[in-house]
Scaffold this active site. Structure first.
Site, PDB file in Angstrom:
ATOM      1  N   THR A 130      28.646  79.189  27.655  1.00  0.00           N
ATOM      2  CA  THR A 130      27.357  79.871  27.738  1.00  0.00           C
ATOM      3  C   THR A 130      26.425  79.585  26.567  1.00  0.00           C
ATOM      4  OG1 THR A 130      28.389  81.812  26.714  1.00  0.00           O
ATOM      5  CG2 THR A 130      28.263  81.778  29.120  1.00  0.00           C
TER       6      THR A 130
ATOM      7  N   LYS B  36      30.803  68.073  35.238  1.00  0.00           N
ATOM      8  CA  LYS B  36      31.630  69.279  35.215  1.00  0.00           C
ATOM      9  C   LYS B  36      31.406  70.114  36.468  1.00  0.00           C
ATOM     10  CE  LYS B  36      32.144  73.604  32.627  1.00  0.00           C
ATOM     11  NZ  LYS B  36      31.723  74.375  31.450  1.00  0.00           N
TER      12      LYS B  36
ATOM     13  N   GLY C 152      17.941  71.996  12.882  1.00  0.00           N
ATOM     14  CA  GLY C 152      17.961  71.036  13.980  1.00  0.00           C
ATOM     15  C   GLY C 152      19.124  71.328  14.914  1.00  0.00           C
TER      16      GLY C 152
ATOM     17  N   ALA D 156      30.195  71.723  26.430  1.00  0.00           N
ATOM     18  CA  ALA D 156      30.303  71.921  27.875  1.00  0.00           C
ATOM     19  C   ALA D 156      29.178  72.847  28.294  1.00  0.00           C
ATOM     20  CB  ALA D 156      31.662  72.522  28.223  1.00  0.00           C
TER      21      ALA D 156
END
Length: 506
Positions: free
Chosen positions: A346, A78, A13, A50
């Site tokens: 990323t 952001k 998950g 992020a």
């Protein structure tokens, strides 16, 4: 040819598993059955996430409401990443999303900035981007839809910070509402087809046997299917990205959240700071050859905004990628497909990119076509290597010589593809984006300039602007950016007005 009723089994998950479940359920609908297997006894990585602006496309695909999504995940916005002490101690720059300055014809703005800098006419590159100026002033507003393209606010791009566990929960609810079946439990065994070598089924600890035509491996670093069962192999990139451990810990929120992620270089790696509505996520990514775990924990805990809300959680990794992210009838996503440290946020993008390619190359009638598999793997390698180069740039382009770690990074041999980009940029400020790579010209330029790679010359096309007009051109853009940012609400004001979480949970 059609999708057919293709049983899809997702093993694991967390962020990767539930992103895959949500997207597959949304796009394939009743043309495929999706089942996700996970165990609550197996923890997920991270206390905060992020992202990059690409995630907005994923949210749009799912059709979710932004305000609801941000509230439910205790999210913030952001505009970019602030890098402190990377070039040298005391230095700081922001890699902002969105556009920069104003291009003229085929000549990008940064070429005029380079020309102005060489003549002593240009301010800091940061001053010409609405994202970087707004970030450092603590301002935020989504790009207005009623402003002309010439207005710098029209090029404002943004992403999100959010609580990873709340995000997975949010996507789980979304997925189950669309027919995804969740099975709680651990996998005891993986059965392979005796002739094809494909995964035929997974066997749970309680004895249940779950068959599938396509398996999506989201089992984390262990790669239960892609590596444990199929032995796909792993390509190690630690010679270029030497950090191999991380500690993560949340701390109490003590101030209004900044509209940017912060990355601060440390003697043996770097520390992240991710502000959420209810707390702040922190972590120290480091190389165990140069610092002990105890020393790393002490460094992390000594550099928090507020009191720690728990003990640091350890994570060990080897930076690199699977040699085959799609092998036979298994597609690996997230940590199961490889790992590149979260320096440029990323990780979720790579999950998203993997899902997107899977949907674009989805096997017709459940047939695992080698042409589709090869194209998927080739594109995954291309994307991964380009991101790798971008991350290596941060480490290698530094003046720091204050620790053995930074001595290694500054002097190490780097991939030839990255060296070619650095050499070209250092000569004339030119950078050419390679196909559909993740980071664009503006990103590469900001990091190269921020890391101290200053071009010796500029593209002659910048001379199309007469010398006497260059100072006015640069000053006008800087002034327009500053005045428009002045009109924006603060980040906290926007959150309070549009998407403040109804409860504050720690």
């Amino acid at each position: 040819m059609s999708y057919g009723i293709t049983p899809i089994v997702i093993v694991g998950g967390g962020t990767a598993g539930w992103m895959a479940a949500a997207a597959l359920a949304r796009v394939l609908g009743k043309r495929a059955t999706v089942r996700l297997v996970e165990s609550e006894d197996i923890g997920t990585v991270g206390v905060g996430e992020a992202t990059v602006p690409h995630i907005k496309a994923f949210n749009n695909l799912l059709g979710i409401n932004e305000a609801d999504f941000v509230m439910r995940t205790q999210g913030t916005f952001k505009l970019g990443i602030q890098f402190n002490d990377w070039t040298r101690p005391g230095d700081s720059y922001v890699h902002g999303f969105g556009t920069m300055g104003h291009d003229l014809g085929l000549t990008p703005f940064h070429q005029f900035w380079i020309k102005g800098r060489l003549a002593g006419l240009a301010a800091d590159l940061h001053d010409y981007s609405v994202n970087t100026v707004a970030a450092t002033r603590g301002k935020f507003l989504p790009a207005p839809t009623d402003v002309p393209a010439s207005n710098p606010l029209s090029g404002m791009a943004y992403a999100y910070h959010f609580d990873a566990s709340l995000y997975a929960r949010y996507l789980r609810e979304y997925s189950e509402a669309r027919g995804v079946q969740r099975t709680e439990g651990k996998v005891r065994n993986v059965e392979l087809h005796p002739e094809s070598g494909h995964v035929a089924a997974i066997v749970m600890e309680d004895g249940e046997r779950i068959e599938g035509a396509l398996f999506v491996d989201c089992s984390g670093f262990r790669g239960l299917l892609i590596e444990g069962a199929l032995q796909s192999g792993y390509e190690d990139w630690s010679q270029w990205l030497p950090c191999d451990r991380a500690l993560a810990v949340p701390c109490a929120k003590v101030a209004e959240p900044t509209p940017y992620t912060r990355s601060t270089a440390r003697p043996a790696g770097w520390q992240w700071r991710i502000p959420l509505q209810h707390r702040t996520g922190n972590g120290y990514v480091y190389c165990s050859r140069y610092i002990s775990d105890d020393e790393a924990a002490a460094t992390l805990l000594a550099n928090l905004d507020g009191p720690a809300l728990g003990d640091p959680r350890p994570l060990r990794f080897v930076t690199g990628m699977r040699k085959k992210a799609w092998n036979k009838n298994v597609v690996a996503l997230g940590l199961a497909s490889g790992f590149m440290e979260p320096l440029e946020s990323t990780s979720i993008h790579m999950i998203q990119a993997g899902i997107s390619k899977l949907l674009q190359l989805f096997p017709a009638d459940g047939v695992m076509d080698p042409l589709l598999i090869d194209r998927y793997n080739a594109q995954t390698r291309f994307e991964s290597e380009r991101i790798r180069d971008f991350l290596v740039l941060h480490y290698h382009a530094t003046e720091r010589a204050d620790s053995p770690f930074w001595d290694y990074c500054r002097t190490m041999a780097i991939p030839a593809s990255l060296q070619e980009n650095i050499d070209l940029f250092r000569q004339s400020g030119r950078f050419f984006r390679n196909g559909d790579e993740m980071f664009g010209v503006v990103s590469w330029v900001q990091v190269m300039i921020g890391q101290g790679i200053l071009p010796a010359g500029y593209d002659p096309l910048a001379d199309q602007l007469p010398d006497e007009e260059l100072p006015k051109f640069l000053a006008s853009i800087r002034d327009v950016v500053s005045r428009n940012v002045d009109l924006l609400p603060t980040h906290q004001q926007f959150i309070d007005r549009e998407c403040r979480a109804p409860t504050v949970a720690v």
